[in-house]
Design a protein around this motif. Sequence first.
Motif, mmCIF file in Angstrom:
data_model
loop_
_atom_site.group_PDB
_atom_site.id
_atom_site.type_symbol
_atom_site.label_atom_id
_atom_site.label_comp_id
_atom_site.label_asym_id
_atom_site.label_seq_id
_atom_site.Cartn_x
_atom_site.Cartn_y
_atom_site.Cartn_z
ATOM 1 N N ALA A 55 1.635 12.801 -5.526
ATOM 2 C CA ALA A 55 1.991 13.268 -6.871
ATOM 3 C C ALA A 55 3.264 14.115 -6.844
ATOM 4 C CB ALA A 55 0.834 14.057 -7.465
ATOM 5 N N GLY A 56 3.351 15.035 -5.878
ATOM 6 C CA GLY A 56 4.555 15.851 -5.760
ATOM 7 C C GLY A 56 5.779 15.020 -5.441
ATOM 8 N N PHE A 57 5.626 14.032 -4.576
ATOM 9 C CA PHE A 57 6.717 13.136 -4.210
ATOM 10 C C PHE A 57 7.208 12.377 -5.434
ATOM 11 C CE2 PHE A 57 8.369 9.180 -2.285
ATOM 12 C CZ PHE A 57 9.189 9.693 -1.291
ATOM 13 N N GLY A 58 6.244 11.901 -6.251
ATOM 14 C CA GLY A 58 6.616 11.142 -7.435
ATOM 15 C C GLY A 58 7.253 11.984 -8.516
ATOM 16 N N LEU A 59 6.845 13.248 -8.621
ATOM 17 C CA LEU A 59 7.399 14.123 -9.652
ATOM 18 C C LEU A 59 8.821 14.569 -9.329
ATOM 19 C CD1 LEU A 59 4.294 16.363 -10.440
ATOM 20 C CD2 LEU A 59 5.376 14.713 -11.988
ATOM 21 N N VAL A 60 9.105 14.783 -8.058
ATOM 22 C CA VAL A 60 10.414 15.327 -7.668
ATOM 23 C C VAL A 60 11.465 14.227 -7.506
ATOM 24 C CG1 VAL A 60 11.653 16.574 -5.840
ATOM 25 C CG2 VAL A 60 9.389 17.346 -6.575
ATOM 26 N N LEU A 61 11.048 13.078 -6.954
ATOM 27 C CA LEU A 61 12.000 12.013 -6.657
ATOM 28 C C LEU A 61 11.900 10.889 -7.688
ATOM 29 C CD1 LEU A 61 11.475 11.887 -2.798
ATOM 30 C CD2 LEU A 61 13.269 13.072 -4.058
ATOM 31 N N ASP A 62 12.865 9.991 -7.636
ATOM 32 C CA ASP A 62 12.911 8.862 -8.564
ATOM 33 C C ASP A 62 13.044 7.551 -7.790
ATOM 34 O OD1 ASP A 62 12.887 10.443 -10.942
ATOM 35 O OD2 ASP A 62 15.012 10.908 -10.600
ATOM 36 N N PHE A 79 0.789 -1.236 0.000
ATOM 37 C CA PHE A 79 0.000 0.000 0.000
ATOM 38 C C PHE A 79 0.819 1.282 0.000
ATOM 39 C CE2 PHE A 79 -2.880 -3.131 2.052
ATOM 40 C CZ PHE A 79 -3.893 -3.092 1.105
ATOM 41 N N ALA A 80 2.124 1.229 0.255
ATOM 42 C CA ALA A 80 2.936 2.451 0.246
ATOM 43 C C ALA A 80 3.068 2.979 -1.182
ATOM 44 C CB ALA A 80 4.309 2.190 0.848
ATOM 45 N N PHE A 81 3.369 4.269 -1.274
ATOM 46 C CA PHE A 81 3.562 4.915 -2.577
ATOM 47 C C PHE A 81 5.059 5.036 -2.849
ATOM 48 C CE2 PHE A 81 4.151 8.574 -5.349
ATOM 49 C CZ PHE A 81 3.249 8.306 -6.353
ATOM 50 N N ALA A 82 5.416 5.061 -4.129
ATOM 51 C CA ALA A 82 6.794 5.286 -4.548
ATOM 52 C C ALA A 82 6.780 6.016 -5.882
ATOM 53 C CB ALA A 82 7.542 3.952 -4.671
ATOM 54 N N PRO A 83 7.827 6.776 -6.199
ATOM 55 C CA PRO A 83 7.869 7.460 -7.494
ATOM 56 C C PRO A 83 7.701 6.517 -8.682
ATOM 57 C CG PRO A 83 9.558 8.339 -6.043
ATOM 58 C CD PRO A 83 8.959 7.165 -5.333
ATOM 59 N N ALA A 84 8.144 5.277 -8.525
ATOM 60 C CA ALA A 84 8.003 4.307 -9.613
ATOM 61 C C ALA A 84 6.539 4.078 -9.967
ATOM 62 C CB ALA A 84 8.660 2.988 -9.231
ATOM 63 N N VAL A 85 5.647 4.222 -8.992
ATOM 64 C CA VAL A 85 4.213 4.063 -9.258
ATOM 65 C C VAL A 85 3.745 5.121 -10.248
ATOM 66 C CG1 VAL A 85 1.914 4.163 -8.223
ATOM 67 C CG2 VAL A 85 3.772 2.993 -7.025
#
Length: 237
Positions: free
Chosen positions: A137-144, A64-70
């Motif tokens: 969304a911000g986390f995914g856009l800034v990080l990889d 259930f955690a989010f990651a930029p790869a998602v």
Amino acid sequence: MARSFQKPLPEPVPGEQPVNPLPPAVLALFLVVMGVEVALSLGGTGLVGGPGAVGWRIAMLDRFAFAPAVLDYIAWGGRRDPGLLLRFLSYAFVHGSVTHALFAGALLLALGKFVAEGMGQVATLVVFVAATVGGAAGFGLVLDGGQPLFGCYPGVYGLIGAFTYLTWLKLGRAGERRLRAFRLIGGLLAVQLVFGALFGANPQWVADVAGFVAGGAAATVAAPGGLAALRARLRAR
């Protein structure tokens, strides 16, 4: 006889509760967060679920955690898997430890109560969801990569954004300096900066800031009067 200098207690008002009740929507969010944490904590100690429950937290974070790869899978791979889309929201209800969840829950209750009293319960839920999704969304856009994001802090920062907006409106009505509304977020970011300098930066601050911005933006629409009231206030300046 010695004279008592204690002030007499005020007479109780019939029908008035001694403590203002928590809004049900905010209480429900808190109970979900803490309910998940209680289950994971008990499983981690082996009190429930048997030996396999020790790994519940890791399994929940993996699922259930989010990651930029998602975000990469969705944006560039064209995948619309419901499980991936759910992670934009589900990460908020899984925490890394009891302490992590308790601090988040306490802030959720305090800020959620204030925002719900100023904007209503539905608006508070809208702000929390918008900030949670916006934070991811911000986390995914800034990080990889696979850097995980979990915990409801981006949603809580969204409530801080709504709190800031409500305070901004209140100060404007009182004719006071509206920049004072940003003292809370400024102080929190300063604390994060100090902790980052001392113990190393945690990339989750990106999601927190994005959640604050998304929550504040949602508040301008969800607050009484919505965008029409905001435009009228800006023209009146």
